[in-house]
Design an enzyme around this catalytic site. Sequence first.
Site, PDB file in Angstrom:
ATOM      1  N   TYR A  86       0.845  -1.194   0.000  1.00 59.68           N
ATOM      2  CA  TYR A  86       0.000   0.000   0.000  1.00 59.68           C
ATOM      3  C   TYR A  86       0.883   1.248   0.000  1.00 59.68           C
ATOM      4  O   TYR A  86       1.918   1.297   0.683  1.00 59.68           O
ATOM      5  CB  TYR A  86      -0.892   0.034   1.246  1.00 59.68           C
ATOM      6  CG  TYR A  86      -1.553   1.378   1.480  1.00 59.68           C
ATOM      7  CD1 TYR A  86      -2.638   1.782   0.705  1.00 59.68           C
ATOM      8  CD2 TYR A  86      -1.069   2.251   2.447  1.00 59.68           C
ATOM      9  CE1 TYR A  86      -3.221   3.027   0.893  1.00 59.68           C
ATOM     10  CE2 TYR A  86      -1.647   3.495   2.646  1.00 59.68           C
ATOM     11  CZ  TYR A  86      -2.724   3.868   1.876  1.00 59.68           C
ATOM     12  OH  TYR A  86      -3.307   5.107   2.060  1.00 59.68           O
ATOM     13  N   CYS A 191       2.721  -7.642   1.679  1.00 64.02           N
ATOM     14  CA  CYS A 191       3.899  -8.483   1.403  1.00 64.02           C
ATOM     15  C   CYS A 191       3.623  -9.961   1.650  1.00 64.02           C
ATOM     16  O   CYS A 191       4.543 -10.741   1.909  1.00 64.02           O
ATOM     17  CB  CYS A 191       5.098  -8.010   2.217  1.00 64.02           C
ATOM     18  SG  CYS A 191       5.566  -6.310   1.832  1.00 64.02           S
TER      19      CYS A 191
END
Length: 230
Positions: A86, A191
């Site tokens: 993000y 991730c």
Amino acid sequence: MTQVLATPPLPAPEWIYSDGLVPYPEALARMEARVAEIAAGTAPEAIWLLEHPPLYTAGTSAKIEDLTDPDRFPVYPARRGGEYTYHGPGQRVAYVMLDLSKRGRDVRSFVAQVEQWVIETLAEFNVAGERRAGRVGVWVTRPDKPLGPDGKLREEKIAAIGLRLRKWVSFHGLSINVEPDLSHFDGIVPCGIREHGVTSLVDLGLPVTMNDVDAALRARFDKVFNQAPE
């Protein structure tokens, strides 16, 4: 007796600061143009500090099941290593455009340098950033929170790292959470790691501004990167 001459430090990169929110496609185009110029020897290395509007980027290892709310914000393929990340207001993004042909051509060492740069920057605010085996980015422990299900201190991610090389010039880079809306991370599995959360400097209780982080990044850059390989 043979005299060994010290290798001079590399010239300082150009530091570029952008006010406002830079759209991701515009940033990518400008970054790729600068990388081409650096590779051609027509422009110096550069560090570009900016913020993006809310968005998600998908690295080359991103799994579609980790995009849990695909309609929340725009999603862009990033063409960098890593998974979903993000970016948004309150997060300092540093695009790192350095010429590794002058810095040893050691990719693993370079990634470690970028991680160390983040760790050194966080240390300016007395935050102990740490690496974790098998996880990309920089992490902090949270002794102020309840222990995790495994009885260990909770760990949260405070900085993401994703890099790419073209003709030995790096691009993309890192992001440090200063004061973003942490709920915006809920639309992805950051991730690809589900069991740990995310945090920011302000979430840790530190009244840190973006200018503070910029000054720390610049102050710590030379300590990590200014030594040219022998």
